[in-house]
Design an enzyme around this catalytic site. Structure first.
Site, PDB file in Angstrom:
ATOM      1  CB  SER A  90      36.887  36.711  35.498  1.00 52.91           C
ATOM      2  OG  SER A  90      36.997  36.936  36.949  1.00 52.91           O
ATOM      3  CD  GLU A 101      43.877  34.556  38.512  1.00 49.02           C
ATOM      4  OE1 GLU A 101      44.649  35.530  38.590  1.00 49.02           O
ATOM      5  OE2 GLU A 101      42.996  34.381  37.444  1.00 49.02           O
TER       6      GLU A 101
END
Length: 394
Positions: free
Chosen positions: A100, A372
């Site tokens: 990430s 996302e």
């Protein structure tokens, strides 16, 4: 007649044959870095709920070319989409939080500046971000608006030649350690993106605590209290939601690969454990039900990696559609979390211990599953593509 190669339990489909020498070099470099700098420490980081030394890690990731690696120029390595995907897989095989960090830096913050920024913005920020000297974050999600970014309340108004931003963003990776934030806001001209140095008065990024997922990751809220920016802070080539959504597509592509890294680690942990652990006088691997679990995990894992390869080749050819990225993100995150949960059953009670990687990856994937783009959002993207009917507000 040549003999067939030996069966490889770790590469049952022979997918390594799809890689060239440069691909393998990228994969091996990232894998080696993660083995040295993440794996010995990540269980402790996770248990403590922190990512110490994140700035040093970012500089090291920059030194191996992992930040903004699929971008060209400005200190970026210009790697292929497949090579970027392989890097994501190896990073997430260590921990989703590390992937990430790289994904938000390169596929969101750097990509936004590279794709939509002015030449001055690119020259100012991208070289130092590629080197890991400046960490970036990406502010789109808000406390009350996640899947519906069009409802965002953060607002930017003109004041003379300046812009003044007010609002809040939530669940922002890298937020409290970032030197620059790409922030999306409503304006009278539609949604616009802004490059915000985090030392600008009125900007703050309190870290979010008490997480039970992505614990070895910095997650923050962004607070913009009448943040005044010059006219040249706006991203000149982005207007409307197409800008941030294209950034998300780029990041989602990395998740297609990365989620398979977490799944691979859990599968390999289950395979190793099953061959070593004895019950009823024989290894767990000797039982039919255990073999069925291992076979099913291997099938879904390597199908997912093959799908990621296919999407990567299409991206490199300039033929990858956003709906196809949704296909990959939907499938691979769902299958990855199921592989981790199945691996946990093979390990029994040991599966919940941080002495093994399975529960850490499983809980991390609870975040990867929904950020996302949630499962439902990607189902609706595909549903619209398949039927021609928009059901997002149905």
């Amino acid at each position: 007649m040549s003999s067939l190669p030996a069966f490889d339990a770790h590469d049952p489909l022979g997918l390594d044959d799809l890689l060239g020498d440069e691909d393998r070099a990228v994969r091996d470099t990232v894998r080696s870095w993660a083995a040295d700098r993440v794996l010995p420490y990540v269980a402790d980081w996770y248990e403590r709920g922190e990512l110490p030394g994140i700035r040093e890690l970012a500089r090291e990731l920059g030194s191996i070319g992992a930040l903004g690696m699929s971008l060209t120029g400005y200190g970026c390595t210009g790697a292929s989409a497949v090579q970027y995907g392989l890097a994501c897989l190896e990073l997430e095989a260590a921990d989703s939080g590390i992937r990430s960090l790289v994904s938000v830096q390169g596929s969101l913050a750097m990509y936004a500046i590279h794709r939509f920024g002015s030449e001055e913005q690119k020259q100012r920020w991208l070289p130092s971000m590629a080197a890991g000297e400046v960490i970036g974050c990406f502010g789109l999600t808000e406390p009350d608006h996640g899947s519906d970014p069009g409802g965002m309340r953060t607002y930017a108004k003109r004041d003379g030649s300046d812009w003044v931003l007010t609002g809040r963003k939530m669940w922002i990776t890298n937020g409290s350690v970032a030197g620059v934030a790409v922030v999306w806001a409503r304006t009278d001209e539609g949604v616009r993106g802004f490059v915000v140095p985090t030392d600008t008065p009125g900007f703050s990024a309190p870290e979010i605590k008490h997480k039970l997922s992505l614990r070895a990751s910095v997650t923050s809220e962004l607070v913009l209290d009448e943040v005044r920016l010059p006219a040249d802070a706006v991203l000149p080539e982005a207007q409307g939601l197409r800008g941030p959504l294209s950034c998300l597509s780029h990041a989602r592509y990395g998740i297609v690969w990365g989620s398979m890294g977490a799944a691979r680690t859990c599968f390999e942990a289950a395979l190793s454990y099953a061959t070593e652990r004895e019950q009823f006088g024989k290894p767990l691997a000797a039982f039919q039900l255990t073999q069925a679990k291992l076979a099913d995990m291997a099938v879904e894992l390597h199908k997912g990696v093959l799908l990621a390869h296919h999407l990567g080749r299409r991206m490199d050819a300039g033929r990858l559609r956003p709906e196809q990225i949704s296909f990959g993100k939907l499938n691979n995150t769902r299958e990855a979390i199921e592989i981790c949960r199945t691996a946990r059953t093979v390990l029994g009670a040991n599966g919940i211990s941080l002495e093994y990687p399975v529960m850490r990856h499983s809980t991390n994937l609870e975040s990867v599953l929904t950020y996302e783009g949630t499962v439902e959002m990607h189902q609706l993207v595909l549903g619209k593509a398949l039927t021609g009917v928009d059901a997002f507000r149905g």
